[in-house]
Scaffold this active site. Structure first.
Site, PDB file in Angstrom:
ATOM      1  N   VAL A  46      27.030  39.777  38.615  1.00  0.00           N
ATOM      2  CA  VAL A  46      27.639  40.848  37.819  1.00  0.00           C
ATOM      3  C   VAL A  46      28.581  41.665  38.702  1.00  0.00           C
ATOM      4  O   VAL A  46      28.186  42.195  39.731  1.00  0.00           O
ATOM      5  CB  VAL A  46      26.564  41.773  37.210  1.00  0.00           C
ATOM      6  N   HIS A  47      29.834  41.776  38.263  1.00  0.00           N
ATOM      7  CA  HIS A  47      30.848  42.593  38.939  1.00  0.00           C
ATOM      8  C   HIS A  47      31.847  43.023  37.874  1.00  0.00           C
ATOM      9  O   HIS A  47      31.642  42.758  36.686  1.00  0.00           O
ATOM     10  CB  HIS A  47      31.507  41.815  40.084  1.00  0.00           C
ATOM     11  N   GLY A  48      32.904  43.695  38.247  1.00  0.00           N
ATOM     12  CA  GLY A  48      33.843  44.267  37.286  1.00  0.00           C
ATOM     13  C   GLY A  48      34.392  43.299  36.258  1.00  0.00           C
ATOM     14  O   GLY A  48      34.417  43.601  35.063  1.00  0.00           O
TER      15      GLY A  48
END
EC number: 2.7.1.-
Length: 163
Positions: A12-14
């Site tokens: 999970v990241h931007g």
């Protein structure tokens, strides 16, 4: 219903939390990862990356498969994140009606020998095990397997890249 499985070694990241969840209209994000399911610090970090109003579940690959095959999951829009092609393949083989796997970012952050990796695209560096899993994944019937880092990028079918 699983809207898409995304293979991304950053989990999970931007791009995932903001761009892809909006694009897929998926309010439920499931991280299917054995290591994250056991590591409380990783879980806290992943939870901080998820926008308010979005639900995040972190499960082992095996528990994720059970969740996805539960009849109660059919009416939910679920976006699944795994960090390896091998895990995506394991899920795809066990979950019927799966439609799409986006092999987006793999191999830049793992600990395998860089010399053993094949640079498929700038975002896909596959070691022999991941390459074998990618070839198996594209051979599964009625499954759209592709590489698309961002929704604005052109979708490229993985079979064109690994065969």
């Amino acid at each position: 219903m699983i809207t898409q499985i995304r293979v991304d070694d950053r989990l999970v990241h931007g791009q995932v939390a903001v761009v892809w969840t909006k694009e897929l209209n998926a309010p439920l994000l499931v991280v299917a990862n054995d290591e994250a399911a056991k590591n409380e610090i990783t879980q806290m970090t992943l939870k901080m990356a998820v926008p308010n109003g979005m639900k995040l579940l972190i499960r082992s690959v095996e528990d994720s498969i059970k969740l996805f095959n539960d009849p109660r999951a059919t009416d939910k829009r679920i976006f699944v994140i795994v960090n390896s092609v091998k895990d995506a393949c394991a899920i795809a083989k066990e979950v019927p009606d799966l439609e799409a796997v986006n092999v987006a970012n793999v191999g830049r952050f793992d600990k395998s020998d860089p010399a053993s990796k094949v640079k498929v695209t700038p975002s896909l560096l596959l070691n022999p095990e991941e390459m074998a899993a990618a070839k198996e994944l594209v051979s599964l019937p009625e499954l759209d397997v592709f590489n698309q880092v961002l929704p604005s990028n052109t979708k490229v079918h993985l079979s064109q890249l690994v065969n």
